[in-house]
Enzyme design. Sequence first.
Site, PDB file in Angstrom:
ATOM      1  CB  SER A 146      -4.491   3.559  -7.650  1.00  0.00           C
ATOM      2  OG  SER A 146      -3.677   3.905  -6.550  1.00  0.00           O
ATOM      3  CE1 TYR A 159      -2.817  -1.452  -7.672  1.00  0.00           C
ATOM      4  CE2 TYR A 159      -1.926   0.570  -6.739  1.00  0.00           C
ATOM      5  CZ  TYR A 159      -2.998  -0.268  -6.984  1.00  0.00           C
ATOM      6  OH  TYR A 159      -4.253   0.102  -6.550  1.00  0.00           O
ATOM      7  CE  LYS A 163      -5.171  -0.054  -9.816  1.00  0.00           C
ATOM      8  NZ  LYS A 163      -6.562  -0.479 -10.072  1.00  0.00           N
TER       9      LYS A 163
HETATM   10  N1  LIG Z   1      -7.564   0.081  -0.875  1.00  0.00           N
HETATM   11  C1  LIG Z   1      -6.826   1.056  -1.347  1.00  0.00           C
HETATM   12  O1  LIG Z   1      -6.083   1.741  -0.609  1.00  0.00           O
HETATM   13  C2  LIG Z   1      -6.868   1.391  -2.811  1.00  0.00           C
HETATM   14  C3  LIG Z   1      -6.281   2.577  -3.223  1.00  0.00           C
HETATM   15  C4  LIG Z   1      -6.311   2.923  -4.560  1.00  0.00           C
HETATM   16  C5  LIG Z   1      -6.931   2.093  -5.466  1.00  0.00           C
HETATM   17  N2  LIG Z   1      -7.507   0.925  -5.054  1.00  0.00           N
HETATM   18  C6  LIG Z   1      -8.135   0.091  -6.060  1.00  0.00           C
HETATM   19  O2  LIG Z   1      -9.453  -0.220  -5.663  1.00  0.00           O
HETATM   20  C7  LIG Z   1      -9.843  -1.426  -6.282  1.00  0.00           C
HETATM   21  C8  LIG Z   1     -10.513  -2.327  -5.271  1.00  0.00           C
HETATM   22  O3  LIG Z   1      -9.602  -2.598  -4.238  1.00  0.00           O
HETATM   23  P1  LIG Z   1     -10.037  -2.777  -2.717  1.00  0.00           P
HETATM   24  O4  LIG Z   1      -9.108  -1.937  -1.939  1.00  0.00           O
HETATM   25  O5  LIG Z   1     -11.485  -2.600  -2.557  1.00  0.00           O
HETATM   26  O6  LIG Z   1      -9.603  -4.308  -2.494  1.00  0.00           O
HETATM   27  P2  LIG Z   1     -10.198  -5.499  -1.616  1.00  0.00           P
HETATM   28  O7  LIG Z   1     -11.032  -5.021  -0.492  1.00  0.00           O
HETATM   29  O8  LIG Z   1      -9.047  -6.389  -1.313  1.00  0.00           O
HETATM   30  O9  LIG Z   1     -11.160  -6.231  -2.655  1.00  0.00           O
HETATM   31  C9  LIG Z   1     -10.646  -6.757  -3.831  1.00  0.00           C
HETATM   32  C10 LIG Z   1     -11.763  -7.445  -4.579  1.00  0.00           C
HETATM   33  O10 LIG Z   1     -11.250  -7.939  -5.819  1.00  0.00           O
HETATM   34  C11 LIG Z   1     -11.442  -9.353  -5.884  1.00  0.00           C
HETATM   35  N3  LIG Z   1     -10.341  -9.905  -6.655  1.00  0.00           N
HETATM   36  C12 LIG Z   1      -9.026  -9.997  -6.331  1.00  0.00           C
HETATM   37  N4  LIG Z   1      -8.332 -10.568  -7.335  1.00  0.00           N
HETATM   38  C13 LIG Z   1      -9.244 -10.842  -8.316  1.00  0.00           C
HETATM   39  C14 LIG Z   1      -9.146 -11.443  -9.594  1.00  0.00           C
HETATM   40  N5  LIG Z   1      -7.984 -11.894 -10.092  1.00  0.00           N
HETATM   41  N6  LIG Z   1     -10.278 -11.569 -10.314  1.00  0.00           N
HETATM   42  C15 LIG Z   1     -11.458 -11.140  -9.832  1.00  0.00           C
HETATM   43  N7  LIG Z   1     -11.612 -10.567  -8.637  1.00  0.00           N
HETATM   44  C16 LIG Z   1     -10.509 -10.426  -7.887  1.00  0.00           C
HETATM   45  C17 LIG Z   1     -11.530  -9.813  -4.436  1.00  0.00           C
HETATM   46  O11 LIG Z   1     -12.279 -10.996  -4.253  1.00  0.00           O
HETATM   47  P3  LIG Z   1     -11.712 -12.492  -4.430  1.00  0.00           P
HETATM   48  O12 LIG Z   1     -10.510 -12.599  -3.564  1.00  0.00           O
HETATM   49  O13 LIG Z   1     -12.853 -13.367  -4.007  1.00  0.00           O
HETATM   50  O14 LIG Z   1     -11.409 -12.672  -5.892  1.00  0.00           O
HETATM   51  C18 LIG Z   1     -12.300  -8.650  -3.826  1.00  0.00           C
HETATM   52  O15 LIG Z   1     -13.682  -8.756  -4.108  1.00  0.00           O
HETATM   53  C19 LIG Z   1      -8.593  -1.990  -6.951  1.00  0.00           C
HETATM   54  O16 LIG Z   1      -8.615  -1.660  -8.321  1.00  0.00           O
HETATM   55  C20 LIG Z   1      -7.468  -1.255  -6.269  1.00  0.00           C
HETATM   56  O17 LIG Z   1      -6.330  -1.142  -7.094  1.00  0.00           O
HETATM   57  C21 LIG Z   1      -7.483   0.559  -3.738  1.00  0.00           C
END
Ligand SMILES: NC(=O)c1ccc[n+]([C@@H]2O[C@H](COP(=O)([O-])OP(=O)(O)OC[C@H]3O[C@@H](n4cnc5c(N)ncnc54)[C@H](OP(=O)(O)O)[C@@H]3O)[C@@H](O)[C@H]2O)c1
Length: 256
Positions: A146, A159, A163
Amino acid sequence: MKNPFDLTGKVAVITGSSRGIGKASAELFASLGAKVVVSSRKADACQAVVDGIKANGGDAHVIPCNISRRDEVEALIDGTVKHYGPIDILVCNAAVNPYYGPLLDIADEAFDKIMGSNVKSNIWLCAKAIPAMAERGKGSVVIISSIGGLRGSTVIGAYGISKAADFALCRSLAGEWGPKGVRVNCIAPGLVKTDFAKALWEDEANLKRRTATTPLRRIGEPHEIAGAVAYLGSDSSTFMTGQTIVIDGGVTTASV
Ligand SMILES: NC(=O)c1ccc[n+]([C@@H]2O[C@H](COP(=O)([O-])OP(=O)(O)OC[C@H]3O[C@@H](n4cnc5c(N)ncnc54)[C@H](OP(=O)(O)O)[C@@H]3O)[C@@H](O)[C@H]2O)c1
């Protein structure tokens, strides 16, 4: 001419792929020909993604896994190999952020959860998957980090620490395993419209402030990250390792 991003026949496992960036990546991988293991804590949510992929002619399989449990992480890697054969691409995508507030007020349990799920579990995944990749002389690991790891925050500092640790993890693994043909890279997304970041983009004032300092004047969509995940998994990126691709609408480059 062959599609340079073709993933035909490659076996990929993506944590946290029931929604958001992981789901968009799983769908893109499958459309590029990969055999994809879709994983998260909830099997039914993963099954819906797999059903969608199969309906579009792709190949995908569900293996549930909570990344904070080592036995489940190891079973995910073992189960992928058992179902599809050796792993070509590991995407460490799932992460958690149970705390929003001043860094010095964080409880030990929340800090440990963040570091355990966002850093240690990536070590578990890599420890289980990379040696087998090295035996075959090839493999690509993509860690979804991130921009929170590139700059400070007054609300999600822990967080950000996790990261930033992922960048360091990536660089060290790249050095250790590059000689055996295994590549390890990170992607650092900015704000993307997913459930994970809902607290940040649902708040109108915050969204307005954020997009005002973002050159592209908007936040991202999951598919805008997935393309880079596919690039790093494909043979188009075979000379790239230890690096981070920042995809953030330009927010970390902007003068404010
Ligand atoms: N969205 C943003 O703005 C953003 C920005 C920078 C980085 N990121 C990074 O992108 C990545 C994905 O995030 P996203 O934004 O796509 O999130 P998201 O849409 O909320 O999806 C998160 C996914 O992770 C799963 N998950 C959550 N806790 C888990 C656990 N303990 N074990 C296994 N699976 C788990 C969830 O499914 P279940 O609930 O079924 O487990 C879901 O499939 C993360 O590493 C996040 O830090 C996101």
